[in-house]
Design a protein around this motif. Sequence first.
Motif, PDB file in Angstrom:
ATOM      1  N   VAL A   1      -6.950 -11.836  -4.958  1.00  0.00           N
ATOM      2  CA  VAL A   1      -6.805 -10.376  -4.876  1.00  0.00           C
ATOM      3  C   VAL A   1      -5.821  -9.992  -3.776  1.00  0.00           C
ATOM      4  N   ALA A   2      -5.907 -10.652  -2.623  1.00  0.00           N
ATOM      5  CA  ALA A   2      -4.988 -10.343  -1.521  1.00  0.00           C
ATOM      6  C   ALA A   2      -3.583 -10.793  -1.889  1.00  0.00           C
ATOM      7  N   PRO A   3      -2.576 -10.018  -1.489  1.00  0.00           N
ATOM      8  CA  PRO A   3      -1.195 -10.422  -1.784  1.00  0.00           C
ATOM      9  C   PRO A   3      -0.894 -11.759  -1.118  1.00  0.00           C
ATOM     10  N   ALA A   4       0.038 -12.453  -1.714  1.00  0.00           N
ATOM     11  CA  ALA A   4       0.443 -13.732  -1.142  1.00  0.00           C
ATOM     12  C   ALA A   4       1.963 -13.760  -1.046  1.00  0.00           C
ATOM     13  N   GLY A   5       2.436 -14.329   0.042  1.00  0.00           N
ATOM     14  CA  GLY A   5       3.880 -14.520   0.207  1.00  0.00           C
ATOM     15  C   GLY A   5       4.654 -13.219   0.114  1.00  0.00           C
ATOM     16  N   ALA A   6       5.619 -13.229  -0.807  1.00  0.00           N
ATOM     17  CA  ALA A   6       6.534 -12.077  -0.922  1.00  0.00           C
ATOM     18  C   ALA A   6       5.833 -10.812  -1.413  1.00  0.00           C
ATOM     19  N   ASP A   7       4.642 -10.979  -1.989  1.00  0.00           N
ATOM     20  CA  ASP A   7       3.911  -9.794  -2.473  1.00  0.00           C
ATOM     21  C   ASP A   7       3.594  -8.819  -1.340  1.00  0.00           C
ATOM     22  N   TRP A   8       3.523  -9.341  -0.110  1.00  0.00           N
ATOM     23  CA  TRP A   8       3.247  -8.450   1.032  1.00  0.00           C
ATOM     24  C   TRP A   8       4.354  -7.415   1.195  1.00  0.00           C
ATOM     25  N   LEU A   9       5.543  -7.756   0.708  1.00  0.00           N
ATOM     26  CA  LEU A   9       6.675  -6.819   0.841  1.00  0.00           C
ATOM     27  C   LEU A   9       6.382  -5.510   0.113  1.00  0.00           C
ATOM     28  N   TRP A  10       5.556  -5.613  -0.962  1.00  0.00           N
ATOM     29  CA  TRP A  10       5.233  -4.381  -1.706  1.00  0.00           C
ATOM     30  C   TRP A  10       4.463  -3.395  -0.849  1.00  0.00           C
ATOM     31  N   THR A  11       3.637  -3.939   0.056  1.00  0.00           N
ATOM     32  CA  THR A  11       2.896  -3.020   0.938  1.00  0.00           C
ATOM     33  C   THR A  11       3.853  -2.321   1.899  1.00  0.00           C
ATOM     34  N   LEU A  12       4.920  -3.049   2.295  1.00  0.00           N
ATOM     35  CA  LEU A  12       5.916  -2.423   3.174  1.00  0.00           C
ATOM     36  C   LEU A  12       6.673  -1.320   2.430  1.00  0.00           C
ATOM     37  N   ALA A  13       6.784  -1.474   1.110  1.00  0.00           N
ATOM     38  CA  ALA A  13       7.538  -0.488   0.320  1.00  0.00           C
ATOM     39  C   ALA A  13       6.769   0.819   0.166  1.00  0.00           C
ATOM     40  N   VAL A  14       5.449   0.771   0.347  1.00  0.00           N
ATOM     41  CA  VAL A  14       4.645   1.981   0.114  1.00  0.00           C
ATOM     42  C   VAL A  14       5.083   3.163   0.986  1.00  0.00           C
ATOM     43  N   PRO A  15       5.242   2.994   2.319  1.00  0.00           N
ATOM     44  CA  PRO A  15       5.698   4.147   3.123  1.00  0.00           C
ATOM     45  C   PRO A  15       7.086   4.641   2.713  1.00  0.00           C
ATOM     46  N   VAL A  16       7.941   3.712   2.330  1.00  0.00           N
ATOM     47  CA  VAL A  16       9.294   4.110   1.923  1.00  0.00           C
ATOM     48  C   VAL A  16       9.227   4.947   0.649  1.00  0.00           C
ATOM     49  N   VAL A  17       8.438   4.453  -0.322  1.00  0.00           N
ATOM     50  CA  VAL A  17       8.290   5.198  -1.575  1.00  0.00           C
ATOM     51  C   VAL A  17       7.634   6.556  -1.304  1.00  0.00           C
ATOM     52  N   ALA A  18       6.638   6.563  -0.414  1.00  0.00           N
ATOM     53  CA  ALA A  18       5.955   7.828  -0.074  1.00  0.00           C
ATOM     54  C   ALA A  18       6.958   8.822   0.503  1.00  0.00           C
ATOM     55  N   ALA A  19       7.837   8.332   1.371  1.00  0.00           N
ATOM     56  CA  ALA A  19       8.844   9.217   1.974  1.00  0.00           C
ATOM     57  C   ALA A  19       9.811   9.736   0.913  1.00  0.00           C
ATOM     58  N   VAL A  20      10.194   8.863  -0.008  1.00  0.00           N
ATOM     59  CA  VAL A  20      11.123   9.289  -1.070  1.00  0.00           C
ATOM     60  C   VAL A  20      10.464  10.344  -1.966  1.00  0.00           C
ATOM     61  N   VAL A  21       9.184  10.102  -2.315  1.00  0.00           N
ATOM     62  CA  VAL A  21       8.453  11.067  -3.151  1.00  0.00           C
ATOM     63  C   VAL A  21       8.325  12.404  -2.417  1.00  0.00           C
ATOM     64  N   ALA A  22       7.993  12.335  -1.120  1.00  0.00           N
ATOM     65  CA  ALA A  22       7.848  13.567  -0.328  1.00  0.00           C
ATOM     66  C   ALA A  22       9.184  14.304  -0.237  1.00  0.00           C
ATOM     67  N   PHE A  23      10.227  13.553  -0.020  1.00  0.00           N
ATOM     68  CA  PHE A  23      11.567  14.161   0.073  1.00  0.00           C
ATOM     69  C   PHE A  23      11.887  14.922  -1.216  1.00  0.00           C
ATOM     70  N   ALA A  24      11.658  14.255  -2.351  1.00  0.00           N
ATOM     71  CA  ALA A  24      11.979  14.877  -3.640  1.00  0.00           C
ATOM     72  C   ALA A  24      11.096  16.098  -3.901  1.00  0.00           C
ATOM     73  N   ALA A  25       9.782  15.946  -3.642  1.00  0.00           N
ATOM     74  CA  ALA A  25       8.855  17.057  -3.908  1.00  0.00           C
ATOM     75  C   ALA A  25       9.168  18.255  -3.017  1.00  0.00           C
ATOM     76  N   ALA A  26       9.420  17.982  -1.729  1.00  0.00           N
ATOM     77  CA  ALA A  26       9.699  19.081  -0.795  1.00  0.00           C
ATOM     78  C   ALA A  26      11.029  19.751  -1.140  1.00  0.00           C
ATOM     79  N   ARG A  27      11.993  18.961  -1.517  1.00  0.00           N
ATOM     80  CA  ARG A  27      13.320  19.515  -1.816  1.00  0.00           C
ATOM     81  C   ARG A  27      13.277  20.417  -3.053  1.00  0.00           C
ATOM     82  N   VAL A  28      12.625  19.914  -4.106  1.00  0.00           N
ATOM     83  CA  VAL A  28      12.536  20.714  -5.346  1.00  0.00           C
ATOM     84  C   VAL A  28      11.789  22.016  -5.060  1.00  0.00           C
TER      85      VAL A  28
END
Lengths: 293, 225
Positions: free
Chosen positions: A256-283
């Motif tokens: 269940v826990a990520p292994a190896g490179a899968d941990w990178l996906w957790t790092l992507a979460v804040p970036v994706v959150a910021a992109v989603v927020a940017f788009a939602a706030a801008r629109v």
Amino acid sequence: MLPAALRSDTPAGRIVPPSGAAARLVPLTSAAMALLAVLAVAVALAAGRIADRWETGLAGTATVRISAPPDQMAAQVRGAIRVLETTPGVTLVREMSPEDRQALLAPWVGGDLPLDTLPLPAILEVVEGAGGVDAQGLRLRLAAEVPGAVYDDHSRWRVPLVQTARGVRTAGLVALGLIGAVGAVLVAVATQAALAENLSVIRTLRQIGARDSFIARAFVRRMTLRTAGGAVPGALAGAVVLAMVPTAPGGLLDGVAPAGADWLWTLAVPVVAAVVAFAAARVTAFRLLRRVP
Amino acid sequence: MVEFEDVAVDYGAGDLLAEVSLALSPGSFHFLTGPSGAGKTSLLRLISAEIAPTRGRVRLFGEDPAGMDRDGIARLRRRIGLVHQDCQFLDHLTLAENVALPLLAAGHDPAAASQDIAALLGWVGLARQADALPPTLSGGERQRTAIARAVIMDPDLILADEPTGNIDWDMSLRLMTLFVELNRQGKTAVVATHDLALIRAVKAQTQARVLRIAGGRVALAGADL
């Protein structure tokens, strides 16, 4: 180093007063959403890995189970091996040793069971080539030549399991999408509240010749930074939770826990959150600014 | 510079302004007077393209704002300096930052214009209050800051809506002197006020004309003022 467009300490970033209850809730909700998103990503990845493992690990293998009276067992096993070795597509046939069968039964009946006292079936492991075998034809031949043999290509339980794992992965991805959508709606509502709260500031800015893009940038910058500011600790908390998942091989939560490179996906979460927020706030900002003359 | 052709404004309760035709030439000084609710603010809002006429046509600097997108109108407004009765400051920013806002909005670096900002605050007599916040200022100080903000972009047209509404007579005269000075520098000025005594006091200093709004019509005031 943040790009200039996202720095709150720039003169343009200061045009929005540092207040707003709705805006202050954004980091909190963003943290919660990021934590859930990390868990959803982990579940989706784990389910995908399990589905792949079951599919690739068991595909191309089969077993033949032979039940016969003790005095006929050896002859039936030899007969089955002969049939299998002459079947197109079969690359390897191996009879499972008593030790292997003991290991199979150990989780249910313990490891010290004297197997030789039980009428257990013999089991042949069959490895198939890339093209597979004609399962129906093989079953007919075994029925004719080795009446006690039953061919099992595992598809009866492998397919539902793989489908279940894929379903879990899909559910994880859907959950991830919903988390993103809810996060976007929250940011949009917070942006709307911030704009309404600062209507006089916006009117003033429009009157002195500010373009919508200039005004929107100040609000969008703030919402994006607040979302990212909440998502980073939220994602870290999610990563800590995953790191604490027991990983004993064969355990219920193994994989269940990520292994190896899968941990990178957790790092992507804040970036994706910021992109989603940017788009939602801008629109939202541009849509509402059009109402101010 | 500003042309009205048969302009009418109707907010839904009949025409507030009707059949307004006027032309303000570059460098002119106009007072706009009339009772409260006569339409002075609406006329200024028409000039600054905050509202569109219900009928007729407004041309500003030779262009019709009705045919412009929002960015075009923003660009147009950078040529106009606005002074409101309530000043409309961003209260969390200092005086200097408020004065610099039009520069910031136009994409300029306010830091590069710090000397201009200081000079403008000096001109309106607020050099020492550059770092003060607007809520700490008196009415007169706020209005003078608003004038500094209105001219930081070196606009062609100054619009003032009841700029002396909340201040005493001496300060009102002092403010009017600033408008007269700007007009002498070649800027077109339109000052809306219901204070006829103030108009009479200032009219002598400049070639100001007085537009009177009454019954929805705008007419040039004569010797009866």
